[in-house]
Design a protein around this motif. Structure first.
Motif, PDB file in Angstrom:
ATOM      1  N   TYR A 159      -7.346   3.316   0.477  1.00 38.89           N
ATOM      2  CA  TYR A 159      -6.045   2.758   0.101  1.00 38.89           C
ATOM      3  C   TYR A 159      -6.197   1.771  -1.052  1.00 38.89           C
ATOM      4  O   TYR A 159      -5.472   1.833  -2.053  1.00 38.89           O
ATOM      5  CB  TYR A 159      -5.418   2.071   1.316  1.00 38.89           C
ATOM      6  CG  TYR A 159      -4.029   1.517   1.088  1.00 38.89           C
ATOM      7  CD1 TYR A 159      -2.901   2.283   1.375  1.00 38.89           C
ATOM      8  CD2 TYR A 159      -3.829   0.222   0.617  1.00 38.89           C
ATOM      9  CE1 TYR A 159      -1.622   1.785   1.182  1.00 38.89           C
ATOM     10  CE2 TYR A 159      -2.558  -0.291   0.419  1.00 38.89           C
ATOM     11  CZ  TYR A 159      -1.462   0.500   0.708  1.00 38.89           C
ATOM     12  OH  TYR A 159      -0.198  -0.008   0.510  1.00 38.89           O
ATOM     13  N   THR A 210       1.860  10.913   3.545  1.00 37.70           N
ATOM     14  CA  THR A 210       1.366  10.677   2.181  1.00 37.70           C
ATOM     15  C   THR A 210       1.695  11.864   1.278  1.00 37.70           C
ATOM     16  O   THR A 210       2.167  11.690   0.146  1.00 37.70           O
ATOM     17  CB  THR A 210      -0.151  10.436   2.184  1.00 37.70           C
ATOM     18  OG1 THR A 210      -0.455   9.308   3.012  1.00 37.70           O
ATOM     19  CG2 THR A 210      -0.657  10.152   0.771  1.00 37.70           C
ATOM     20  N   GLN A 267      -6.327  10.451   0.093  1.00 31.97           N
ATOM     21  CA  GLN A 267      -5.932   9.849   1.370  1.00 31.97           C
ATOM     22  C   GLN A 267      -5.498  10.928   2.355  1.00 31.97           C
ATOM     23  O   GLN A 267      -5.827  10.868   3.545  1.00 31.97           O
ATOM     24  CB  GLN A 267      -4.799   8.846   1.147  1.00 31.97           C
ATOM     25  CG  GLN A 267      -4.318   8.168   2.430  1.00 31.97           C
ATOM     26  CD  GLN A 267      -3.430   6.969   2.157  1.00 31.97           C
ATOM     27  OE1 GLN A 267      -3.893   5.954   1.641  1.00 31.97           O
ATOM     28  NE2 GLN A 267      -2.155   7.081   2.471  1.00 31.97           N
ATOM     29  N   SER A 274       1.111  -4.009  -3.990  1.00 35.31           N
ATOM     30  CA  SER A 274       0.671  -3.000  -4.946  1.00 35.31           C
ATOM     31  C   SER A 274       0.232  -3.693  -6.223  1.00 35.31           C
ATOM     32  O   SER A 274       0.307  -4.925  -6.341  1.00 35.31           O
ATOM     33  CB  SER A 274       1.794  -2.006  -5.243  1.00 35.31           C
ATOM     34  OG  SER A 274       2.818  -2.627  -6.001  1.00 35.31           O
ATOM     35  N   ARG A 275      -0.190  -2.910  -7.190  1.00 35.74           N
ATOM     36  CA  ARG A 275      -0.611  -3.469  -8.478  1.00 35.74           C
ATOM     37  C   ARG A 275       0.561  -4.083  -9.222  1.00 35.74           C
ATOM     38  O   ARG A 275       0.383  -5.025 -10.011  1.00 35.74           O
ATOM     39  CB  ARG A 275      -1.198  -2.337  -9.325  1.00 35.74           C
ATOM     40  CG  ARG A 275      -2.031  -2.744 -10.526  1.00 35.74           C
ATOM     41  CD  ARG A 275      -3.412  -3.186 -10.139  1.00 35.74           C
ATOM     42  NE  ARG A 275      -3.501  -4.618  -9.939  1.00 35.74           N
ATOM     43  CZ  ARG A 275      -4.534  -5.238  -9.405  1.00 35.74           C
ATOM     44  NH1 ARG A 275      -5.576  -4.551  -8.975  1.00 35.74           N
ATOM     45  NH2 ARG A 275      -4.552  -6.543  -9.266  1.00 35.74           N
ATOM     46  N   ASN A 335      -6.446   0.251  -7.541  1.00 35.52           N
ATOM     47  CA  ASN A 335      -7.406   0.720  -8.547  1.00 35.52           C
ATOM     48  C   ASN A 335      -8.761   0.015  -8.426  1.00 35.52           C
ATOM     49  O   ASN A 335      -9.433  -0.236  -9.430  1.00 35.52           O
ATOM     50  CB  ASN A 335      -6.854   0.533  -9.970  1.00 35.52           C
ATOM     51  CG  ASN A 335      -5.573   1.304 -10.192  1.00 35.52           C
ATOM     52  OD1 ASN A 335      -5.425   2.434  -9.724  1.00 35.52           O
ATOM     53  ND2 ASN A 335      -4.618   0.696 -10.892  1.00 35.52           N
ATOM     54  N   SER A 362       3.119   8.863  -1.901  1.00 36.86           N
ATOM     55  CA  SER A 362       2.823   7.434  -2.005  1.00 36.86           C
ATOM     56  C   SER A 362       1.828   7.036  -0.927  1.00 36.86           C
ATOM     57  O   SER A 362       2.058   7.298   0.264  1.00 36.86           O
ATOM     58  CB  SER A 362       4.106   6.609  -1.851  1.00 36.86           C
ATOM     59  OG  SER A 362       3.820   5.242  -1.624  1.00 36.86           O
ATOM     60  N   GLN A 363       0.753   6.384  -1.323  1.00 35.67           N
ATOM     61  CA  GLN A 363      -0.197   5.882  -0.335  1.00 35.67           C
ATOM     62  C   GLN A 363       0.418   4.765   0.503  1.00 35.67           C
ATOM     63  O   GLN A 363       0.101   4.615   1.684  1.00 35.67           O
ATOM     64  CB  GLN A 363      -1.458   5.368  -1.031  1.00 35.67           C
ATOM     65  CG  GLN A 363      -2.366   6.463  -1.553  1.00 35.67           C
ATOM     66  CD  GLN A 363      -3.681   5.923  -2.070  1.00 35.67           C
ATOM     67  OE1 GLN A 363      -3.835   5.707  -3.259  1.00 35.67           O
ATOM     68  NE2 GLN A 363      -4.624   5.692  -1.182  1.00 35.67           N
ATOM     69  N   GLN A 364       1.290   3.966  -0.113  1.00 34.80           N
ATOM     70  CA  GLN A 364       1.898   2.848   0.616  1.00 34.80           C
ATOM     71  C   GLN A 364       2.791   3.343   1.748  1.00 34.80           C
ATOM     72  O   GLN A 364       2.683   2.897   2.893  1.00 34.80           O
ATOM     73  CB  GLN A 364       2.699   1.966  -0.342  1.00 34.80           C
ATOM     74  CG  GLN A 364       1.833   1.198  -1.322  1.00 34.80           C
ATOM     75  CD  GLN A 364       2.659   0.537  -2.409  1.00 34.80           C
ATOM     76  OE1 GLN A 364       2.919   1.122  -3.457  1.00 34.80           O
ATOM     77  NE2 GLN A 364       3.087  -0.678  -2.148  1.00 34.80           N
ATOM     78  N   ALA A 370      -3.446   9.641  -3.570  1.00 30.36           N
ATOM     79  CA  ALA A 370      -2.656  10.213  -2.477  1.00 30.36           C
ATOM     80  C   ALA A 370      -3.296  11.488  -1.948  1.00 30.36           C
ATOM     81  O   ALA A 370      -3.357  11.718  -0.735  1.00 30.36           O
ATOM     82  CB  ALA A 370      -1.228  10.491  -2.956  1.00 30.36           C
ATOM     83  N   VAL A 414      -4.366   2.386  -4.529  1.00 28.18           N
ATOM     84  CA  VAL A 414      -3.189   1.556  -4.814  1.00 28.18           C
ATOM     85  C   VAL A 414      -3.518   0.416  -5.770  1.00 28.18           C
ATOM     86  O   VAL A 414      -2.746   0.109  -6.692  1.00 28.18           O
ATOM     87  CB  VAL A 414      -2.585   1.006  -3.501  1.00 28.18           C
ATOM     88  CG1 VAL A 414      -1.447   0.031  -3.791  1.00 28.18           C
ATOM     89  CG2 VAL A 414      -2.084   2.152  -2.637  1.00 28.18           C
TER      90      VAL A 414
END
Length: 450
Positions: A272, A410, A47, A333-334, A278, A415-417, A44, A276
């Motif tokens: 991103y 961000t 970004q 996301s992961r 990895n 959160s990057q999302q 984050a 998010v």
């Protein structure tokens, strides 16, 4: 001009796209941006910093782009400007080599990145303004599409070269094909990945040779006394008169928003995925290969669709696709894919993001080509370079706002999302304004005025 020399001029013009594409492919999206995340650690934070750095370059471009376009129209010597901004491209990109892990300076790195980015964008203004001279109004869509496709292939070759021989995995120190970085570069100092800067600079210098050999401007005109002041006055007058050319006005507004959103996808796609999902630099590079192949294929297809249907329906369709992708990205996301929980070792998030990357490449290549073609139809008579300067302004006037908003959201959300959600609104605004664009431009307005 003979048929052979005309063909050479078109191919020379294509080579600018081939030469300049690695700045977007290697530096902005797939190699250098994820490397910045590796250096900073927190996705984050990286970004947000990337957003603010790109925003600063966007402000410079937004202010100067239309002025430079008007000056080019007055002087008739676009190649001189392309030489100048090519030098900025080479110096800025080469300097990124010095972003070493043990001596990383974020501000210096972002400054060098901005110098190269400004050089690329300003050179593009002048090369784009040459498009109307390469063919008829009906042909420029196909020529533009072929140019974008050629550029994508250049970016693909540069990316594959970088991944196979230079960019090392941070853990193993090996490249994508299991080799040590070429030329004895030190993997522990990330010299293989940092070589992306010099490689981008050398690539540009080498492949701009056909452009400078084969592309010719009309005979340069010696600028009259006060030409610069006159250019500034002319630009301001053109901006004031934009409401009198409603189609051009609407198109500049529409493209301002949807191209900004697309550039946001390109700018933040790599960083991103690194934060998010990895992904390593190599993982992001493979993602880039898929996106570029898709972009090259569909830019070529889109050029034919543009020639047959015109650019407006092509642009409209692409905005729908890209807006859908912008929404989908937020839900991957992961841990979850579209609200469905997945195991930590699941490959579903990776596969989903690969598919979205292919869609971004496909729709992105087509919409950029069709947008350039549409601008030829909207350009003011006798003011092509100035019009493309306004087009660059439209593409960059909010380009500092989108990265800035992503940086702010961000930081606010952590959160990057959530941080990338401003892209959705930008695509929708572009789609709404496109409704008032006449595919033939303001020819009726000009005819009435004359």
């Amino acid at each position: 001009m003979s048929e052979v020399s005309a063909r050479k001029r078109i191919w020379g013009w294509f080579f600018f796209d081939w030469a300049s594409q690695p700045y977007n492919t290697l530096l902005i999206t797939f190699i250098f941006a994820p490397y910045i995340k590796d250096l900073m650690g927190d996705g984050a934070e990286a970004q947000a910093a990337w957003g603010f750095g790109v925003a600063a370059a966007g402000i410079i471009i937004a202010i100067l782009a239309p002025v430079l376009g008007a000056m080019a129209d007055n002087s008739g010597n676009r190649l001189r400007w392309i030489w100048l901004f090519s030098a900025m491209y080479v110096v800025g990109s080469f300097g990124l080599w010095f972003a070493a892990p043990d001596s990383f300076d974020l501000h210096t790195t972002l400054l060098l990145f901005a110098i190269g980015m400004v050089g690329m964008e300003f050179a593009t203004i002048f090369t784009n303004s040459m498009l109307p001279e390469l063919g008829t109004t009906e042909e420029v869509g196909r020529i533009s599409g072929n140019g974008w496709a050629f550029g994508y292939v250049g970016g693909l070759f540069a990316l594959v070269l970088m991944l196979a021989l230079f960019a090392e995995d941070a853990q193993s120190g090996k490249t994508m094909i299991g080799l040590d970085p070429a030329f004895g570069l030190n993997a522990t100092q990330r010299e293989g990945t940092r070589f992306v800067g010099p490689l981008t600079a050398l690539w540009y210098a080498m492949f701009m040779i056909p452009f400078f050999l084969w592309v010719r401007d009309p005979k340069p005109i010696k600028p009259a006394k006060g030409a610069t002041a006159g250019a500034l006055k002319e630009v301001w007058g053109t901006i004031q008169n934009l409401p009198q050319t409603p189609s051009l006005f609407a198109y500049l507004g529409s493209s301002m928003f949807y191209r900004d959103a697309l550039n946001g996808m390109y700018t933040f796609g790599g960083i991103y995925a690194a934060g998010v999902l990895n992904w390593s630099v190599v993982d992001v590079g493979i993602f880039g290969i898929l996106a570029i192949i898709s972009g090259a294929i569909f830019a070529w297809i889109g050029g034919r669709a543009d020639e047959k249907l015109g650019p407006k329906p092509v642009i409209t369709f692409c905005i729908f696709v890209l807006c859908g992708v912008a929404i989908a990205i937020v839900f991957i996301s992961r841990e979850k894919v579209f609200g469905i929980a997945v195991e930590e070792t699941s490959k579903l998030p990776d596969v989903a993001f690969y598919v979205l990357g292919a869609l971004i490449g496909a729709a992105g290549g087509v919409i950029q080509s069709a947008s350039r073609s549409m601008m030829v139809r909207q350009a003011l008579p006798g003011k092509t370079a100035e019009s493309f300067g306004l087009y660059a302004l439209a593409g960059k006037a909010t380009s500092f706002i989108a990265p800035f908003l992503i940086g702010v959201v961000t930081l606010w959300s952590g959160s990057q999302q959530i941080g990338v959600t401003p892209l959705i609104a930008l695509f929708l605004l572009g789609l709404i304004l496109l409704r008032w664009v006449n595919p033939k431009g303001d020819s009726d307005t000009w005819a009435t005025a004359s």
